[in-house]
Motif scaffolding. Structure first.
Motif, PDB file in Angstrom:
ATOM      1  N   GLY A  64       0.808  -1.212   0.000  1.00 48.02           N
ATOM      2  CA  GLY A  64       0.000   0.000   0.000  1.00 48.02           C
ATOM      3  C   GLY A  64       0.837   1.256   0.000  1.00 48.02           C
ATOM      4  O   GLY A  64       1.885   1.320  -0.640  1.00 48.02           O
ATOM      5  N   LYS A  65       0.379   2.255   0.724  1.00 46.98           N
ATOM      6  CA  LYS A  65       1.034   3.560   0.715  1.00 46.98           C
ATOM      7  C   LYS A  65       2.437   3.528   1.316  1.00 46.98           C
ATOM      8  O   LYS A  65       3.190   4.480   1.180  1.00 46.98           O
ATOM      9  N   TYR A  66       2.804   2.424   1.961  1.00 46.78           N
ATOM     10  CA  TYR A  66       4.131   2.322   2.561  1.00 46.78           C
ATOM     11  C   TYR A  66       5.199   1.906   1.553  1.00 46.78           C
ATOM     12  O   TYR A  66       6.383   1.995   1.829  1.00 46.78           O
ATOM     13  N   ALA A  67       4.775   1.442   0.390  1.00 44.58           N
ATOM     14  CA  ALA A  67       5.736   1.045  -0.636  1.00 44.58           C
ATOM     15  C   ALA A  67       6.346   2.283  -1.279  1.00 44.58           C
ATOM     16  O   ALA A  67       5.664   3.291  -1.475  1.00 44.58           O
TER      17      ALA A  67
END
Length: 141
Positions: A64-67
């Motif tokens: 998700g947005k952590y990639a």
């Protein structure tokens, strides 16, 4: 099942219906658009580009947005999909495909209604006007 003249007549009618569908201008347009799209080097390139972007995004999507570059990868994938969808040959094919599906839906609805209004026909299209899904064929209105 009893094999008799009625079964053979039904089989003949089925063959006539199939021939009528395959000879219809709607099917001919669908087939022509599909052939044109499938033989286009431009469409092949756009598909390949889209599939590469999709594969790259799928590798990081679980995070998700952590990639790293998640939003950029997502935008790139969407742009690639849009470019493919807006290609003239792909757009013409999709329209022809929708028209052909509408023809098949109409045929299914008419066949079911000729037998009984209680038969459910799932046309798969929420905008199908001649009947409603799950209404046992008597929800016209």
């Amino acid at each position: 099942m009893i094999i008799n003249d009625s079964l053979f007549a039904l089989e003949d009618s089925n063959e006539a219906l199939i021939d009528a569908i395959l000879n219809s201008s709607t099917y001919q347009n669908y087939f022509s658009c599909k052939e044109s799209m499938d033989q286009s080097p431009e469409v092949e390139y756009l598909r390949s580009s889209f599939n590469k972007e999709k594969d790259k995004f799928e590798q990081i999507s679980a995070y998700g947005k952590y990639a790293p570059d998640y939003k950029e990868q997502q935008r790139t994938l969407r742009k690639s999909k849009r470019t493919l969808d807006l290609n003239q040959q792909v757009a013409e094919y999709r329209l022809a495909e929708n028209d052909f599906q509408a023809l098949l839906d109409e045929i299914s609805q008419r066949l079911a209604a000729a037998i009984s209004n209680e038969i459910k026909v799932d046309a798969g299209n929420p905008f199908f006007e001649t009947g409603k899904i799950g209404c046992k064929g008597n929800c016209h209105g």
